[in-house]
Design a protein around this motif. Sequence first.
Motif, short mmCIF file in Angstrom:
data_model
loop_
_atom_site.label_atom_id
_atom_site.label_comp_id
_atom_site.label_asym_id
_atom_site.label_seq_id
_atom_site.Cartn_x
_atom_site.Cartn_y
_atom_site.Cartn_z
N TRP A 115 0.82 -1.22 0.00
CA TRP A 115 0.00 0.00 0.00
C TRP A 115 0.84 1.26 0.00
O TRP A 115 0.35 2.35 -0.26
CB TRP A 115 -0.90 0.05 1.23
N LYS A 116 2.10 1.16 0.37
CA LYS A 116 2.96 2.34 0.55
C LYS A 116 2.29 3.31 1.54
O LYS A 116 1.60 2.85 2.44
CB LYS A 116 3.27 2.99 -0.81
N MET A 117 2.43 4.61 1.35
CA MET A 117 1.86 5.56 2.33
C MET A 117 0.49 6.03 1.83
O MET A 117 0.29 7.20 1.51
CB MET A 117 2.81 6.73 2.56
N ILE A 154 8.77 1.06 -11.42
CA ILE A 154 7.91 1.26 -10.24
C ILE A 154 7.11 2.53 -10.35
O ILE A 154 7.68 3.62 -10.43
CB ILE A 154 8.75 1.26 -8.94
N GLY A 155 5.80 2.38 -10.41
CA GLY A 155 4.90 3.54 -10.44
C GLY A 155 5.01 4.38 -11.70
O GLY A 155 4.49 5.49 -11.75
N THR A 156 5.67 3.87 -12.73
CA THR A 156 5.91 4.67 -13.93
C THR A 156 5.01 4.26 -15.09
O THR A 156 4.93 4.97 -16.08
CB THR A 156 7.37 4.46 -14.41
N GLY A 211 6.63 -3.81 -10.24
CA GLY A 211 6.88 -2.65 -11.10
C GLY A 211 5.78 -2.54 -12.14
O GLY A 211 5.81 -3.24 -13.15
N SER A 212 4.78 -1.68 -11.84
CA SER A 212 3.65 -1.45 -12.75
C SER A 212 2.96 -2.74 -13.19
O SER A 212 2.56 -2.87 -14.35
CB SER A 212 4.09 -0.62 -13.96
N CYS A 213 2.85 -3.66 -12.28
CA CYS A 213 2.12 -4.89 -12.55
C CYS A 213 0.63 -4.55 -12.46
O CYS A 213 0.20 -3.87 -11.53
CB CYS A 213 2.51 -5.92 -11.50
N LEU A 224 4.79 -8.28 -6.40
CA LEU A 224 4.67 -7.28 -5.35
C LEU A 224 4.01 -6.08 -6.03
O LEU A 224 4.59 -5.48 -6.95
CB LEU A 224 6.04 -6.92 -4.78
N ILE A 225 2.80 -5.77 -5.59
CA ILE A 225 1.94 -4.87 -6.35
C ILE A 225 1.76 -3.57 -5.58
O ILE A 225 1.28 -3.59 -4.44
CB ILE A 225 0.54 -5.50 -6.56
N GLY A 226 2.12 -2.45 -6.19
CA GLY A 226 1.95 -1.15 -5.54
C GLY A 226 0.61 -0.54 -5.90
O GLY A 226 -0.42 -0.88 -5.33
N GLY A 227 0.61 0.37 -6.87
CA GLY A 227 -0.58 1.13 -7.25
C GLY A 227 -1.83 0.27 -7.42
O GLY A 227 -2.90 0.60 -6.91
N ALA A 228 -1.68 -0.84 -8.12
CA ALA A 228 -2.85 -1.67 -8.43
C ALA A 228 -3.36 -2.45 -7.20
O ALA A 228 -4.42 -3.07 -7.27
CB ALA A 228 -2.52 -2.64 -9.57
P1 PGA Z 1 3.92 -0.26 -8.55
O1 PGA Z 1 4.85 -0.45 -7.28
O2 PGA Z 1 3.13 -1.54 -8.74
O3 PGA Z 1 3.03 0.92 -8.23
O4 PGA Z 1 4.81 0.01 -9.73
C1 PGA Z 1 5.43 -1.69 -6.98
C2 PGA Z 1 6.25 -1.57 -5.72
O5 PGA Z 1 6.87 -0.53 -5.52
O6 PGA Z 1 6.28 -2.48 -4.87
#
Ligand code: PGA
Length: 252
Positions: free
Chosen positions: A10-12, A174-176, A214-216, A234-238
């Motif tokens: 989830w990050k921050m 990542i996030g790009t 990374g942008s998965c 490992l999924i950030g934004g999504a």
């Molecule tokens: P992202 O981030 O899916 O938003 O690119 C992945 C991560 O930083 O773990």
Amino acid sequence: MRKKIVAGNWKMNMNLEEGLSFTRTVNQYFIEKPARKAEVILCTPYIHLNGVSEIIKKGKVGLGAQNCASEASGAYTGEVSAVMIKSTGAQYVIIGHSERRTYYHENDALLSKKTMLALNSGLKVIFCCGEVKEERETGKHFEIVKRQLKEGLFSLSAADMENIVIAYEPVWAIGTGLTATPEQAQEMHKYIRDLVNEKYGKDIAEDLTILYGGSCKPSNAAEIFSKPDVDGGLIGGASLKKEDFVAIVEAI
Ligand code: PGA
């Protein structure tokens, strides 16, 4: 047996109520429709850990933090120790995310120390590695990842290594919105598995879970996950949208 994992980072993001409400929805979803092929983990900010832990008691979703202190306990104002994280019921902690390396200047030696503390506290570690854009463009990506693993992880014993999940996250992805191609991911994952094989032997290397990050997203997850050395993501934004996160889990 090698385990498949989809972990949301989830990050921050999300305040307490938003995070708990999101967890209730995701947890209920996986109670009704269990993920058959992958372990699902939510890596939340510290403030959510205790509440999320209560919610997921009835269910199959796992829990992790995104960082831990580099000291065991004591006068470190503002820090949260691995033991504290463990006491919430969390099972995992992310160590070495590129955002920690870049914005908080966490170096290999510090990450090695955090990893040890986390393992000694009974947590499993999702250890992140990956190169920046310029390093890939100049062909240094293998060398960089090798250094990160050697310095950050390879002083661990074989028994400790069994509690490690590696996440390959090319920083430029990542996030790009830029994603590594499935071939680029497979090539690096295979390289990582070979390094672990050299150091720890075939059994540990074969059982090691290596995640891509990374942008998965739902539209590219299935193709990336289909590669033999990619064991999940490992999924950030999504991971912040239930529909997207669930679709990525189902892509396994
Ligand atoms: P992202 O981030 O899916 O938003 O690119 C992945 C991560 O930083 O773990």
